[in-house]
Design a protein around this motif. Structure first.
Motif, PDB file in Angstrom:
ATOM      1  N   GLU A   1       0.811  -1.217   0.000  1.00 53.64           N
ATOM      2  CA  GLU A   1       0.000   0.000   0.000  1.00 53.64           C
ATOM      3  C   GLU A   1       0.845   1.269   0.000  1.00 53.64           C
ATOM      4  O   GLU A   1       0.420   2.301  -0.480  1.00 53.64           O
ATOM      5  CB  GLU A   1      -0.926   0.003   1.220  1.00 53.64           C
ATOM      6  CG  GLU A   1      -1.992  -1.064   1.127  1.00 53.64           C
ATOM      7  CD  GLU A   1      -3.057  -0.905   2.200  1.00 53.64           C
ATOM      8  OE1 GLU A   1      -4.169  -1.409   2.017  1.00 53.64           O
ATOM      9  OE2 GLU A   1      -2.757  -0.272   3.242  1.00 53.64           O
ATOM     10  N   GLU A   2       2.018   1.177   0.619  1.00 53.28           N
ATOM     11  CA  GLU A   2       2.831   2.388   0.735  1.00 53.28           C
ATOM     12  C   GLU A   2       4.309   2.034   0.663  1.00 53.28           C
ATOM     13  O   GLU A   2       4.717   0.956   1.074  1.00 53.28           O
ATOM     14  CB  GLU A   2       2.519   3.082   2.066  1.00 53.28           C
ATOM     15  CG  GLU A   2       3.000   4.520   2.124  1.00 53.28           C
ATOM     16  CD  GLU A   2       2.558   5.221   3.394  1.00 53.28           C
ATOM     17  OE1 GLU A   2       1.345   5.445   3.585  1.00 53.28           O
ATOM     18  OE2 GLU A   2       3.451   5.514   4.220  1.00 53.28           O
ATOM     19  N   VAL A   3       5.072   2.980   0.125  1.00 53.40           N
ATOM     20  CA  VAL A   3       6.500   2.749  -0.113  1.00 53.40           C
ATOM     21  C   VAL A   3       7.291   3.953   0.406  1.00 53.40           C
ATOM     22  O   VAL A   3       6.921   5.096   0.162  1.00 53.40           O
ATOM     23  CB  VAL A   3       6.766   2.605  -1.636  1.00 53.40           C
ATOM     24  CG1 VAL A   3       8.243   2.358  -1.907  1.00 53.40           C
ATOM     25  CG2 VAL A   3       5.902   1.504  -2.245  1.00 53.40           C
ATOM     26  N   TYR A   4       8.372   3.667   1.121  1.00 57.99           N
ATOM     27  CA  TYR A   4       9.293   4.730   1.505  1.00 57.99           C
ATOM     28  C   TYR A   4      10.703   4.290   1.152  1.00 57.99           C
ATOM     29  O   TYR A   4      11.116   3.177   1.463  1.00 57.99           O
ATOM     30  CB  TYR A   4       9.214   5.055   2.997  1.00 57.99           C
ATOM     31  CG  TYR A   4      10.232   6.084   3.410  1.00 57.99           C
ATOM     32  CD1 TYR A   4      10.068   7.428   3.078  1.00 57.99           C
ATOM     33  CD2 TYR A   4      11.394   5.720   4.085  1.00 57.99           C
ATOM     34  CE1 TYR A   4      11.015   8.378   3.417  1.00 57.99           C
ATOM     35  CE2 TYR A   4      12.353   6.666   4.441  1.00 57.99           C
ATOM     36  CZ  TYR A   4      12.154   7.994   4.097  1.00 57.99           C
ATOM     37  OH  TYR A   4      13.107   8.943   4.429  1.00 57.99           O
ATOM     38  N   THR A   5      11.438   5.177   0.505  1.00 59.86           N
ATOM     39  CA  THR A   5      12.784   4.847   0.038  1.00 59.86           C
ATOM     40  C   THR A   5      13.819   5.792   0.621  1.00 59.86           C
ATOM     41  O   THR A   5      13.604   7.012   0.660  1.00 59.86           O
ATOM     42  CB  THR A   5      12.856   5.001  -1.498  1.00 59.86           C
ATOM     43  OG1 THR A   5      11.875   4.163  -2.096  1.00 59.86           O
ATOM     44  CG2 THR A   5      14.240   4.630  -2.017  1.00 59.86           C
ATOM     45  N   ARG A   6      14.918   5.210   1.027  1.00 64.43           N
ATOM     46  CA  ARG A   6      16.095   6.015   1.374  1.00 64.43           C
ATOM     47  C   ARG A   6      17.239   5.437   0.554  1.00 64.43           C
ATOM     48  O   ARG A   6      17.540   4.246   0.673  1.00 64.43           O
ATOM     49  CB  ARG A   6      16.375   5.885   2.868  1.00 64.43           C
ATOM     50  CG  ARG A   6      17.397   6.857   3.404  1.00 64.43           C
ATOM     51  CD  ARG A   6      16.786   8.240   3.637  1.00 64.43           C
ATOM     52  NE  ARG A   6      17.756   9.276   3.391  1.00 64.43           N
ATOM     53  CZ  ARG A   6      17.551  10.578   3.615  1.00 64.43           C
ATOM     54  NH1 ARG A   6      16.381  10.987   4.080  1.00 64.43           N
ATOM     55  NH2 ARG A   6      18.465  11.463   3.352  1.00 64.43           N
ATOM     56  N   ALA A   7      17.806   6.220  -0.310  1.00 64.39           N
ATOM     57  CA  ALA A   7      18.808   5.674  -1.229  1.00 64.39           C
ATOM     58  C   ALA A   7      19.988   6.618  -1.366  1.00 64.39           C
ATOM     59  O   ALA A   7      19.927   7.783  -0.962  1.00 64.39           O
ATOM     60  CB  ALA A   7      18.180   5.423  -2.597  1.00 64.39           C
ATOM     61  N   ALA A   8      21.071   6.096  -1.923  1.00 64.16           N
ATOM     62  CA  ALA A   8      22.297   6.879  -2.030  1.00 64.16           C
ATOM     63  C   ALA A   8      23.200   6.311  -3.103  1.00 64.16           C
ATOM     64  O   ALA A   8      22.991   5.208  -3.583  1.00 64.16           O
ATOM     65  CB  ALA A   8      23.028   6.868  -0.686  1.00 64.16           C
TER      66      ALA A   8
END
Lengths: 336, 336, 336, 336
Positions: free
Chosen positions: B191-198
């Motif tokens: 239902e929901e997505v959170y991304t932390r990327a680098a």
């Protein structure tokens, strides 16, 4: 030189520290114990031949022969006792958290700084042989720069609801250890926090305003990204593991077990459950942290866990809660 | 009954499927192979005694004896070939992703539905014995409700920058497998997505507009929370593991190794590195997925990996990218 | 009720027992220590606040308040002290071996029996959590009848040659623990012994008339066959494992490690070496065996390790040596 | 260059080799298959498109286009076929054992030598990736001189009694693989054998004159001592492990499992049973051994498993049986 110790708070953790000093730390001895429950103080004193047992910790602070105190009382009393102990010129070992209110924490830390006494916060897991080895490997550069860190930290069962209500919430009560572990292992400061949490274990925990299952993403100043995986209940027991990816290698840790036996039957290959909870899992860490505190006092060296180390995880816990409530990433700079 | 197969695309993965059918799947045989590079088609045909080699896949579609095609060409051609193959009444096995554009995906899926042919998307990891066993255990209820899932998915080394530029980005190129794995294991919808990327592995990847290191948090309709830990480079090799916490138990998987040997010297206890990359690690899964596709055709049963299974991870990948760009949780419903 | 203990012999193992009683066994206290080296007795007494330190163990036996003694002196003095302590009516915990001469062992055991005191032989490995768990599983019938047992028992490095010369030989000095372990785990008596041994680690050990590498096959009355694999030097550290095959299952044990950390680099997957030697590896077993002795005294129960348990492994060791010298299986009935 | 193969014996192992050649070995093809059971030959031929199926292996030997034969028939026919094949100038891959009678073995080896054809004995476990890696490490000197070797080799269940009666006994039927493994790993020749064996699994095996449980001690020319631990039944499945101690290190191997999944519940931490028997456990080894045979033929190189390698384990098996019957160590030089 022998360091004379007063133990304030004769509950579970106070007893552990008192016994460790009595039996494992030759450079220190416990001369006094205080607890608002008189029987608790008397009982511990009797068992360990501690000369003074009192219900008033100020009686301990008044004794000139006491060099240092261990603050093991309930969280709401920590700051008051720290301030008083600092004023009395005693070195201080304080259980976490210092306080749930950052302003109160700051006043306690200010008192400590003004008094110039040693101050050491009880993040015992740093002294666990497994996690200390991970930190050593990272600090040595063996795996290069830390890119990703995953912490699994699950309790075998939730605490009583009565405790949940006064605990300040899972983030400050339980995850605080993981926030400290993340800072300790990564060796950098958290800049941003994102939380996804839920009530999955027990609706009563939700009714008490808390969560019991959570994932927290931490972004560090050095670019590392950490995830913390928390649950109040892993039916197979205490689950305490980390996985680190660095530019030159990786590190994975396993749980501790009561024995090294594997059973093979016609159904499966099995072993017994891991050590069930923190008193068994982290036994050795408690000895080593008190030893580290005593070493700092004896050798007049800076404590390896500082007042700042006590404060920052509380701020992160607040950011984690705010992120959860607002479902957005929260900069640590937003928190006081 | 023997199923007659045409293989479209004779690159690395096309070869794997053609060989697996030739050597491991008695119910099917490859009668034709197409590749825009004539030598590729000819070479594969010669090696496996495939009667027809062509540069034009439509030549395969025109053959009435061909029952099914495997779409193993470059991503940008997938949708076109799927639509043509559906129109020709061929059953279709398509490599992922169907397309980078969801509207194009939908048109391909509509063509398939209209034609009433079998459509199977190549998420091979579902057929890996380890991950299939995890799914089986979850589906059986052995660990109760899924509370937390952590997927570690790290490549041994990044692809060439030229490939990165046309790949559609790490989320749709690499993480797409993990999005599918998360859906497959949890058995519910994101239902929901959170991304932390680098960008930590190679600045050139950043210069190409992509990331190489990421953590993605997925929230599912059934309440499960999953985290995916991605890196384009784990120097010790391909790292493919999952950890699941359920209400009644937990599951942890390990990597696969070329041997089961442990060496003990005066310095350390060591073993050789894990299988280095997907062709070695997932060898068995490729056989099993083609077998599953053939089974669906032979027995006229619904494919176990559906068109929807092909579409949803692409939407999640888009949400993950949007979350990264805007640093906020993104509802999957925001994506088309 | 508190048991008053006299410790006879203040060397390495005497210190361990004295400290364990002082710090870990609330039901007992050490009131006296004797050692022919005056400084050793004085030093231990000072460190643990033991009232009496002497060079003459008879001074301890003369004290009426002493309930029990721990015989931790050199092997050649064990029997004499046991006989004297029995005559003085003291309960006795004796380190192994009782004596190298079976006739002397028998006279000591006769004295103990006549006096009616408790007698406990220090086969500490029985109390190791891992091996105790194996015994428990076998005794419970969990793996059925024992068919095969393999014991790996390797030291990290050989003792000094001066020690080798007076040790009585590897079988009675080192393997004796494994003979006891085999009897303990199998729960039956050895009937026949076959030894194949060699000098592979250090020719000086051979020059001293001993061996440093051996395989011993034991046949038990209940039909079990056990093999013991001994070496005086495993360069990776102390190696203490067993493998059991029963009619209903199998059991395998692993070594103990200082931490649970696995490192992955571009070369290999490694962990640190296991705990190096018996003082670290068997720490917990020493506490538990003294606790078991004290429990037997406090509760007037038969010791769980008996005089017979002290005698039989010495006989097996003699049979093992005879088998080695004559290269033939030796019946235990051939030994006195 | 393509090697043309005739397979003699279309039973279980003959099928495995035929399939491996058909599907995995591009340099060879099977042109003929013989089996005294016509249906077996016909069935295999049909399945793999083998042009010739016959009940008479001599028909294969008569074909000039056949370069090499695989002797996969029943043991009592091996020597005759080897002699005939050698006379026909065919290269020979023979399943073990060559024959139960050493004189017959010698006549077969003499025929091979006279004909100058390649001769390769099917000790497939040498080609298992795990055991090949162990040998490689030992041969490289990585663990120094071998002091001790322990082989655990246990079947999941005993064969039918009818088979036991004609098998030649456990030592020549089952342990022969372990004798070969010991020679292969140690890299030296056995000089003496001591056996302790029993009937523990099934009295019917004893009634048939055989044993089902055994420990065998092998002493090597280079001073290494090996123990083999055999059982006809490990209820948890096929157990195939080795442990080596060398002067510079140690090696331990583990079993192979169908997946890498660990389950944690409130009762235990478990995994599924290992691969059940040799067809699953040693799948890869069969491919690699046939590849090695084909390589020897194609490149005109000496086979890596020689006629001598086929003969010696039979002699050791006889020594092991003699040692069991007479309960004494037996020199290999006592055997013809």
């Amino acid at each position: 030189m022998t360091i004379n110790i007063g133990v304030i708070g004769a509950g579970r953790i106070g007893k552990v520290h008192a016994e460790n000093i009595a039996y494992r730390i030759p450079e220190a001895r416990v001369l006094a114990v205080a607890d608002v429950v008189s029987e608790a103080a008397q009982g511990l004193a009797a068992r360990l031949n501690i000369p003074l047992a009192t219900t008033d910790y100020r009686e301990i602070l008044a004794r000139p022969e006491i060099d240092a105190v261990l603050v093991c009382s309930s969280t709401d009393t920590h700051a008051r006792i720290i301030i008083d102990a600092a004023a009395a010129g005693k070195h201080i070992f304080a259980e976490k958290p210092i306080d749930l209110d950052l302003a109160v924490v700051d006043s306690a830390l200010a008192a400590v700084e003004k008094a110039g006494v040693k101050f050491f916060v009880g993040f015992n897991r740093r002294f666990d042989p497994t996690f200390a080895r991970v930190r050593e490997a990272i600090a040595s550069g063996a795996i290069g720069d830390v890119h990703l860190l995953h912490i699994i930290s699950r309790d075998p069962a939730p605490p009583p609801i009565a405790y949940v209500r006064v605990s300040g919430g899972m983030f400050v009560d339980m995850t605080i250890h993981d926030f400290d572990m993340a800072r300790f292992l990564v060796g950098s400061e958290v800049e941003e926090v994102y939380t996804r949490a839920a009530v999955r274990v027990d609706p009563a925990i939700g009714a008490a305003g808390d969560v019991d299952t959570a994932v927290i993403v931490l972004t560090f100043a050095n670019g590392a990204i950490a995830t913390i995986d928390n649950s109040r209940r892993a039916v197979y027991g205490y689950d305490q593991r980390v996985d680190v990816l660095g530019s030159k290698g990786g590190i994975t840790t396993g749980n501790l077990f009561p024995n090294q036996v594997t059973f093979s039957t016609a159904e499966a290959i099995c072993r017994d459950l891991p050590l069930n909870f923190f008193m068994e899992r982290y036994t050795e860490s408690y000895v080593r942290e008190i030893q580290a505190f005593i070493d700092a006092v004896v050798n007049d060296r800076p404590p390896v866990v500082t007042g700042r180390d006590g404060r920052v995880p509380i701020a992160i816990a607040r950011a984690a809660r705010l992120s959860y409530e607002q479902n957005r990433p929260v900069r640590l700079s937003e928190i006081g």
